[in-house]
Design a protein around this motif. Structure first.
Motif, PDB file in Angstrom:
ATOM      1  N   LEU A  79      67.672-103.452  10.237  1.00  0.00           N
ATOM      2  CA  LEU A  79      68.021-102.057  10.500  1.00  0.00           C
ATOM      3  C   LEU A  79      67.121-101.408  11.550  1.00  0.00           C
ATOM      4  O   LEU A  79      67.418-100.311  12.021  1.00  0.00           O
ATOM      5  N   LEU A  80      66.032-102.087  11.889  1.00  0.00           N
ATOM      6  CA  LEU A  80      65.026-101.461  12.748  1.00  0.00           C
ATOM      7  C   LEU A  80      65.574-101.109  14.123  1.00  0.00           C
ATOM      8  O   LEU A  80      65.313-100.023  14.647  1.00  0.00           O
ATOM      9  N   LYS A  81      66.343-102.020  14.714  1.00  0.00           N
ATOM     10  CA  LYS A  81      66.848-101.750  16.074  1.00  0.00           C
ATOM     11  C   LYS A  81      67.749-100.524  16.102  1.00  0.00           C
ATOM     12  O   LYS A  81      67.652 -99.695  17.011  1.00  0.00           O
ATOM     13  N   ASP A  82      68.645-100.403  15.118  1.00  0.00           N
ATOM     14  CA  ASP A  82      69.515 -99.224  15.079  1.00  0.00           C
ATOM     15  C   ASP A  82      68.699 -97.949  14.876  1.00  0.00           C
ATOM     16  O   ASP A  82      69.020 -96.894  15.447  1.00  0.00           O
ATOM     17  N   GLN A  83      67.653 -98.046  14.081  1.00  0.00           N
ATOM     18  CA  GLN A  83      66.819 -96.873  13.826  1.00  0.00           C
ATOM     19  C   GLN A  83      66.055 -96.464  15.082  1.00  0.00           C
ATOM     20  O   GLN A  83      65.928 -95.269  15.387  1.00  0.00           O
ATOM     21  N   VAL A  84      65.576 -97.440  15.830  1.00  0.00           N
ATOM     22  CA  VAL A  84      64.897 -97.139  17.097  1.00  0.00           C
ATOM     23  C   VAL A  84      65.873 -96.489  18.074  1.00  0.00           C
ATOM     24  O   VAL A  84      65.578 -95.470  18.704  1.00  0.00           O
ATOM     25  N   ALA A  85      67.049 -97.079  18.218  1.00  0.00           N
ATOM     26  CA  ALA A  85      68.040 -96.549  19.164  1.00  0.00           C
ATOM     27  C   ALA A  85      68.439 -95.121  18.816  1.00  0.00           C
ATOM     28  O   ALA A  85      68.700 -94.301  19.704  1.00  0.00           O
ATOM     29  N   ALA A  86      68.481 -94.819  17.522  1.00  0.00           N
ATOM     30  CA  ALA A  86      68.919 -93.491  17.079  1.00  0.00           C
ATOM     31  C   ALA A  86      67.914 -92.390  17.416  1.00  0.00           C
ATOM     32  O   ALA A  86      68.253 -91.204  17.374  1.00  0.00           O
ATOM     33  N   GLN A  87      66.681 -92.765  17.763  1.00  0.00           N
ATOM     34  CA  GLN A  87      65.652 -91.762  18.047  1.00  0.00           C
ATOM     35  C   GLN A  87      65.789 -91.140  19.435  1.00  0.00           C
ATOM     36  O   GLN A  87      65.218 -90.092  19.710  1.00  0.00           O
ATOM     37  N   PHE A  88      66.525 -91.801  20.336  1.00  0.00           N
ATOM     38  CA  PHE A  88      66.604 -91.318  21.709  1.00  0.00           C
ATOM     39  C   PHE A  88      67.501 -90.084  21.831  1.00  0.00           C
ATOM     40  O   PHE A  88      68.515 -89.975  21.151  1.00  0.00           O
ATOM     41  N   SER A  89      67.118 -89.190  22.721  1.00  0.00           N
ATOM     42  CA  SER A  89      67.976 -88.060  23.049  1.00  0.00           C
ATOM     43  C   SER A  89      69.211 -88.573  23.781  1.00  0.00           C
ATOM     44  O   SER A  89      69.136 -89.581  24.493  1.00  0.00           O
ATOM     45  N   PRO A  90      70.351 -87.903  23.637  1.00  0.00           N
ATOM     46  CA  PRO A  90      71.595 -88.373  24.270  1.00  0.00           C
ATOM     47  C   PRO A  90      71.461 -88.482  25.787  1.00  0.00           C
ATOM     48  O   PRO A  90      70.829 -87.636  26.433  1.00  0.00           O
TER      49      PRO A  90
END
Length: 308
Positions: A79-90
């Protein structure tokens, strides 16, 4: 394109270091105990994600592990990669892909502003857009000549004055020429500014203000950060954003660091989109940003059956 996407080779040093640290942690066993969570947070901090970002990611993963009754550390790392990706501003496509725009490139000396400006001009010209460059770095030796070389390579027009000229006047002339030429995009290279100098930042703020008042199309201010500066890049971003109200960041030289998480730290803390990543010196090594590809290239895989 391969499972590591466009950023794989450029982030290899960061990914290898991250995997080494995680493998040490996993060697002690896959249990989801306090030692695992502390080790994961420490590994994220050492990758330059920043303490606040690393803590937030780990807290969210702990919550998901409890809610989903995840069996072990490998399930969490899935799940880590999805969680990292979700932190970025659009992402903001209008900066370089909108119908019309003026983009000012700002940052400290040596971050790669001029090269980045030239590479983007070449990419946009190759896509069929009409681009005009502005050489508002009138202080650094050879800055004007360097941008003129890029203009020839990109087959675009450049507006420049002699060294020592007023940068705001250069910006004014560039916008005027772009309007005459019917240009789609104006890219303006500004002089490097130390973010710790209040006087220099005020001067740059005046230049940006002139551009915003003169332009009839949207104006965007983009910070170029050298990834090898680590957490100092986050300090730079804070100061430039406070003075200029930034619209996005470009992170360069990611191939030269083993701590490539700075892009995430800046985006999450300041709410700024990452527009492009520089993962090498070649023209094609300035990549459009994709959060999921970045996360994959940053972290890799930890499944015993996978190779990264």
């Amino acid at each position: 394109m391969g499972f590591l996407g466009r950023f794989g080779d450029g982030l290899a040093r960061t990914r290898d270091r991250f995997r080494e640290q995680m493998n040490v942690l996993l060697d002690r066993g896959p249990d989801l105990d306090q030692a695992f969570w502390d080790g994961l947070e420490e590994t994220l901090i050492l990758a330059d994600l920043g303490g606040e970002t690393a803590s937030g990611i780990v807290e969210e993963l702990r919550d998901q592990a409890a809610r989903k009754a995840l069996p072990d550390a490998y399930a969490v790392l899935d799940l880590l990669k999805d969680q990292v990706a979700a932190q970025f501003s659009p992402y903001r496509p209008e900066v370089f892909e909108g119908e019309r725009s003026v983009v000012l490139f700002v940052g400290i000396n040596g971050a790669g502003k001029t090269t980045t400006c030239g590479k983007i001009a070449k990419q946009l010209h190759d896509e069929g857009r009409c681009v005009v460059l502005g050489s508002a770095d009138t202080f650094r030796a050879a800055a004007i000549e360097q941008l003129e070389v890029w203009a020839r390579r990109a087959q675009v027009e450049v507006c420049a004055r002699q060294r020592g000229s007023d940068p705001a006047s250069v910006c004014y002339d560039t916008i005027e020429r772009a309007e005459q030429a019917g240009a789609d995009t104006v890219l303006i290279d500004t002089a490097g500014r130390l973010h710790t100098s209040a006087d220099l930042m005020r001067e740059l703020s005046k230049v940006v203000g002139v551009v915003r008042r003169r332009s009839r199309v949207p104006v965007y201010t983009v910070l170029v950060i050298d990834a090898t500066t680590g957490q100092n890049g986050l300090s730079q971003a804070r100061e430039f954003n406070a003075s200029l109200s930034l619209d996005g960041v470009i992170v360069t030289k990611l191939d030269g660091t083993a701590r490539g998480g700075i892009a995430l730290a800046v985006s999450r803390e300041l709410g700024l989109p990452v527009l492009k990543l520089g993962v090498g010196e070649g023209l094609d090594d300035l990549k459009p940003f994709d959060a999921h590809e970045y996360a994959q290239a940053l972290i890799g895989d930890f499944d015993e059956r996978a190779t990264a």
